[in-house]
Design a protein around this motif. Sequence first.
Motif, PDB file in Angstrom:
ATOM      1  N   LEU A 206       0.892  -1.381   0.073  1.00  0.00           N
ATOM      2  CA  LEU A 206       0.093   0.067   0.100  1.00  0.00           C
ATOM      3  C   LEU A 206       0.818   1.280   0.167  1.00  0.00           C
ATOM      4  O   LEU A 206       0.326   2.296   0.353  1.00  0.00           O
ATOM      5  CB  LEU A 206      -0.946  -0.072   1.209  1.00  0.00           C
ATOM      6  N   THR A 207       1.984   1.140  -0.312  1.00  0.00           N
ATOM      7  CA  THR A 207       3.029   2.301  -0.239  1.00  0.00           C
ATOM      8  C   THR A 207       2.749   3.224  -1.615  1.00  0.00           C
ATOM      9  O   THR A 207       2.646   2.604  -2.714  1.00  0.00           O
ATOM     10  CB  THR A 207       4.570   1.872  -0.351  1.00  0.00           C
ATOM     11  N   TYR A 208       2.817   4.369  -1.503  1.00  0.00           N
ATOM     12  CA  TYR A 208       2.449   5.131  -2.690  1.00  0.00           C
ATOM     13  C   TYR A 208       3.282   6.711  -2.497  1.00  0.00           C
ATOM     14  O   TYR A 208       3.787   6.931  -1.315  1.00  0.00           O
ATOM     15  CB  TYR A 208       1.033   5.663  -2.607  1.00  0.00           C
ATOM     16  N   PRO A 209       3.932   7.038  -3.690  1.00  0.00           N
ATOM     17  CA  PRO A 209       4.985   8.279  -3.667  1.00  0.00           C
ATOM     18  C   PRO A 209       4.067   9.495  -2.944  1.00  0.00           C
ATOM     19  O   PRO A 209       2.990   9.637  -3.869  1.00  0.00           O
ATOM     20  CB  PRO A 209       5.373   8.290  -5.071  1.00  0.00           C
ATOM     21  N   HIS A 210       4.736  10.248  -2.399  1.00  0.00           N
ATOM     22  CA  HIS A 210       4.030  11.438  -2.000  1.00  0.00           C
ATOM     23  C   HIS A 210       5.005  12.492  -1.515  1.00  0.00           C
ATOM     24  O   HIS A 210       5.814  12.330  -0.468  1.00  0.00           O
ATOM     25  CB  HIS A 210       3.075  11.165  -0.990  1.00  0.00           C
ATOM     26  N   LEU A 211       5.062  13.828  -2.238  1.00  0.00           N
ATOM     27  CA  LEU A 211       5.807  14.718  -2.117  1.00  0.00           C
ATOM     28  C   LEU A 211       7.268  14.539  -2.140  1.00  0.00           C
ATOM     29  O   LEU A 211       8.214  14.907  -0.943  1.00  0.00           O
ATOM     30  CB  LEU A 211       5.292  15.351  -0.543  1.00  0.00           C
ATOM     31  N   GLU A 215       5.181   6.929   1.041  1.00  0.00           N
ATOM     32  CA  GLU A 215       4.180   6.858   2.318  1.00  0.00           C
ATOM     33  C   GLU A 215       3.522   5.361   2.438  1.00  0.00           C
ATOM     34  O   GLU A 215       3.149   4.923   1.224  1.00  0.00           O
ATOM     35  CB  GLU A 215       3.035   8.217   2.150  1.00  0.00           C
ATOM     36  N   ARG A 216       2.877   5.084   3.722  1.00  0.00           N
ATOM     37  CA  ARG A 216       1.835   3.986   3.680  1.00  0.00           C
ATOM     38  C   ARG A 216       1.166   4.455   4.821  1.00  0.00           C
ATOM     39  O   ARG A 216       1.523   5.228   5.714  1.00  0.00           O
ATOM     40  CB  ARG A 216       2.792   2.610   3.714  1.00  0.00           C
ATOM     41  N   LEU A 217       0.062   3.379   4.960  1.00  0.00           N
ATOM     42  CA  LEU A 217      -0.856   3.709   6.296  1.00  0.00           C
ATOM     43  C   LEU A 217      -0.232   3.499   7.466  1.00  0.00           C
ATOM     44  O   LEU A 217      -0.447   3.965   8.391  1.00  0.00           O
ATOM     45  CB  LEU A 217      -2.026   2.644   6.096  1.00  0.00           C
ATOM     46  N   THR A 218       0.669   2.845   7.350  1.00  0.00           N
ATOM     47  CA  THR A 218       1.509   2.268   8.749  1.00  0.00           C
ATOM     48  C   THR A 218       2.892   3.237   9.083  1.00  0.00           C
ATOM     49  O   THR A 218       3.793   2.968   9.918  1.00  0.00           O
ATOM     50  CB  THR A 218       1.884   0.970   8.806  1.00  0.00           C
ATOM     51  N   PHE A 219       2.975   4.126   8.285  1.00  0.00           N
ATOM     52  CA  PHE A 219       4.016   5.372   8.294  1.00  0.00           C
ATOM     53  C   PHE A 219       5.411   4.608   8.117  1.00  0.00           C
ATOM     54  O   PHE A 219       5.407   4.206   6.916  1.00  0.00           O
ATOM     55  CB  PHE A 219       4.002   6.001   9.570  1.00  0.00           C
ATOM     56  N   VAL A 220       6.321   4.710   9.134  1.00  0.00           N
ATOM     57  CA  VAL A 220       7.560   4.173   8.855  1.00  0.00           C
ATOM     58  C   VAL A 220       7.597   2.565   8.600  1.00  0.00           C
ATOM     59  O   VAL A 220       8.009   1.869   7.742  1.00  0.00           O
ATOM     60  CB  VAL A 220       8.422   4.440   9.895  1.00  0.00           C
ATOM     61  N   GLU A 221       6.804   2.079   9.604  1.00  0.00           N
ATOM     62  CA  GLU A 221       6.907   0.489   9.595  1.00  0.00           C
ATOM     63  C   GLU A 221       6.218   0.089  10.729  1.00  0.00           C
ATOM     64  O   GLU A 221       6.069   0.854  11.680  1.00  0.00           O
ATOM     65  CB  GLU A 221       8.206  -0.087   9.917  1.00  0.00           C
TER      66      GLU A 221
END
Length: 229
Positions: A206-211, A215-221
Amino acid sequence: MIRGLNESTLAPDDEEFNARINAYDVAFRMQTEAPEILDISRESEETRELYGIGQEPTHDYGRRCLLARKLVENGVRFVCVVSGGGAGNMQWDAHGDIEENHLRKASETDKPMAGLLRDLKRRGLLDSTLVVWGGEFGRSPEAQSGKGRDHHNLGFSMWMAGGGIKGGQVVGATDAIGLHAIDSRYHFRDIHTTILHQLGLDQHQLTYPHLGRDERLTFVEGKLIREIV
């Protein structure tokens, strides 16, 4: 007519426009099907009693929980059943008197929540429905304004049921006064990871490029809470 106008200028590869058309379709189905789904008058007296409907202090939250079951039963994928709301002590926000606040709010929600779990189970829905109970923080062990408690994020509890969760156990512990989590500590990211896992989703997918960063829902990990799955 709206569908015709939309499709008249629709390019085959325009996924965003397709999504907008589908959203209109979903909105229409919600308007036509929701009245019947939200009608609790057809429920048996035994079911309404199970949720505490028709009696105080459980009537309001009982109705919310019963509606949640009906929505799940009819294919709604995500339901949020809010407890409390409004100003002051209508919320679980016990700055003034934690004993009065929490006893009152618990008396409003305990029977309806138990009724929801029992109703989901007897209808064969609990195995495929993940129930999560919690908030964004707990209450501090130190007093505030005499009998109240302030917001606290260093040690508090949430629980899950159904959806493949191994129930009937406690994971982790706080110190003697409930100030710090000291045993098997888990972060919100870990709870999110576990929820995604039970839904069959991988946090990394669910990782996606942002700025300029991923980014992912679980932030870093986040790490899976293996004790309960």
